[in-house]
Design an enzyme around this catalytic site. Structure first.
Site, mmCIF file in Angstrom:
data_model
loop_
_atom_site.group_PDB
_atom_site.id
_atom_site.type_symbol
_atom_site.label_atom_id
_atom_site.label_comp_id
_atom_site.label_asym_id
_atom_site.label_seq_id
_atom_site.Cartn_x
_atom_site.Cartn_y
_atom_site.Cartn_z
ATOM 1 N N ASP A 178 -1.393 -49.094 36.164
ATOM 2 C CA ASP A 178 -0.108 -48.306 35.750
ATOM 3 C C ASP A 178 0.559 -49.186 34.598
ATOM 4 O O ASP A 178 1.086 -48.619 33.699
ATOM 5 C CB ASP A 178 0.802 -47.933 36.760
ATOM 6 N N HIS A 261 -1.296 -41.084 30.535
ATOM 7 C CA HIS A 261 -0.829 -40.364 31.869
ATOM 8 C C HIS A 261 -1.063 -38.753 31.517
ATOM 9 O O HIS A 261 -1.295 -38.266 32.523
ATOM 10 C CB HIS A 261 0.781 -40.506 31.790
ATOM 11 N N HIS A 264 -4.381 -38.681 32.961
ATOM 12 C CA HIS A 264 -4.161 -38.691 34.537
ATOM 13 C C HIS A 264 -3.796 -37.672 35.203
ATOM 14 O O HIS A 264 -4.389 -36.978 36.144
ATOM 15 C CB HIS A 264 -3.169 -39.737 34.763
ATOM 16 N N HIS A 278 -2.523 -43.245 41.809
ATOM 17 C CA HIS A 278 -2.159 -43.071 40.652
ATOM 18 C C HIS A 278 -2.615 -43.970 39.842
ATOM 19 O O HIS A 278 -3.140 -43.814 38.351
ATOM 20 C CB HIS A 278 -0.564 -43.062 40.578
HETATM 21 ZN ZN LIG Z 1 2.371 -43.983 36.071
#
Ligand SMILES: [Zn+2]
Length: 362
Positions: A178, A261, A264, A278
């Site tokens: 992340d 993201h 993602h 995540h």
């Molecule tokens: Zn994130």
């Protein structure tokens, strides 16, 4: 003739009120909470409830009175309302959330609803969510209902690195994934002039924090994981926790988010990836993002880095064993929706480009 020069944009950044990090820091919780009020409702994650209950109780001795509530596991409107009711009945003057992301988000949302200060105590460092002014609310069936944008960041984020070192190293690696996205996304926003989470471009400090976040995980990522494995958190571990939680948190909210993201979010459309964290999916988003820009040299460097810190580098590593054209199109369609953060990139991105970038990760 008067020629008007374009004005530079209004810029901004946001931060948690205070941040404290160190081994055994949880012992300060009572004193810290006591600065906000005499009665504290503490939402304690089910996963660490038995482990931490006594420590939390002891931390409050002589400072404030705690009401310790067990978190059932979900951050839903139901669990938020239950915490609000409990804190109201107790007469809480401050809310504390301790545990993983869903417990923290439940506590953040309840504190907002009660207009009370919030102290966040993350017990894993798997994402940069703890410092943020955001709570993700889920439906009772476990699907995402909506993002709750809060008017302010937590009053205090208190990180006990001894607790985090006791959690599986996989969480730490995911947090590095992340944190890896933070620089690339903020840098894309800097180049394109795109807005951050405050609907304005970030101040220069936001971009410095994002760069510092990247450099910190590059320099300390491998050593931090070794220290975590050995259950001997040292200097590298402390540095990476700071990067995963504080630097990445400030960097993403104030610098802005983009392709990693968005990809993602696209990947989450596939059932295949649901057992992956995540940050693991975001790491794939970073690699695909570099492919989108044709940055092959940087891609190779980051691919090697991801391998060195146990992050996935191929779609199969996050559960997509059969990456059919159809699946990649589903991911690309979601990632490229109108208004989606992928359009914060400094070049125009379309679905075909995303499919091609993902295909390079098969
Ligand atoms: Zn994130």
């Amino acid at each position: 003739m008067l020629v008007s020069t374009p004005q530079p944009p209004v810029r901004g950044a946001r931060f948690p009120g205070r941040y404290i990090q160190g081994q055994g820091a949880i012992a300060r919780l009572g004193n810290e909470a006591g600065q906000y009020g005499r009665r504290a409702t503490v939402l304690l994650d089910n996963g660490v409830f038995d482990l931490l209950r006594e420590q939390v109780d002891a931390a409050f001795a002589g400072s404030a009175e705690p009401e310790i509530v067990r978190h059932a596991g979900e951050c839903s409107e139901k669990s938020i309302a239950a915490l609000v009711a409990s804190a109201r009945a107790f007469g809480a003057e401050v809310i504390v959330g301790a545990g993983g992301g869903k417990a923290l988000d439940t506590a953040k949302a309840a504190a907002h609803s009660l207009s009370l200060p919030i102290i966040v105590v993350p017990t894993i460092a798997a994402s940069d969510a703890p410092c943020s002014a955001l709570a993700v609310v889920y439906n009772d069936d476990g699907t995402v209902a909506y993002d709750l944008f809060l008017p302010s960041n937590p009053n205090l984020v208190l990180v006990d690195t001894a607790l985090i070192a006791a959690a599986p190293a996989r969480f730490l690696a995911a947090g590095i994934g992340d944190a890896l996205a933070t620089f690339y996304e903020a840098d894309s926003c800097r180049q394109s002039g795109a807005s951050n989470c405050m609907a304005m471009p970030g101040v220069s400090l936001a971009h410095e924090v994002a760069r510092f976040c990247r450099d910190t995980i590059f320099e300390n990522g491998v050593a931090a994981l070794d220290e975590c494995d050995a259950r001997k958190p040292g200097e590298a571990f402390e540095r990476v926790i700071e990067a995963n939680i504080l630097l990445s948190g400030i960097g993403f909210e104030s610098g802005g988010v983009a392709a990693a993201h968005a990809i993602h979010h696209g990947l989450c459309e596939l059932d295949d990836v649901h057992h992956h964290l995540h940050g693991e999916k975001v790491a794939i988003g970073v690699l695909a993002g570099l492919k989108l820009h044709g940055r092959d040299e940087e891609f190779e460097k980051i691919r090697r880095f991801c391998k060195s810190v146990r992050l996935p580098t191929r779609l199969a590593d996050i559960g997509i064993a059969e990456a059919t054209e159809e699946k990649l199109e589903i991911v690309a369609r979601r990632a490229c929706r109108a208004g989606e953060i992928i359009h914060n990139e400094p070049i125009a991105i379309d679905e075909k480009m995303v499919v091609r970038a993902l295909a390079a990760l098969i």
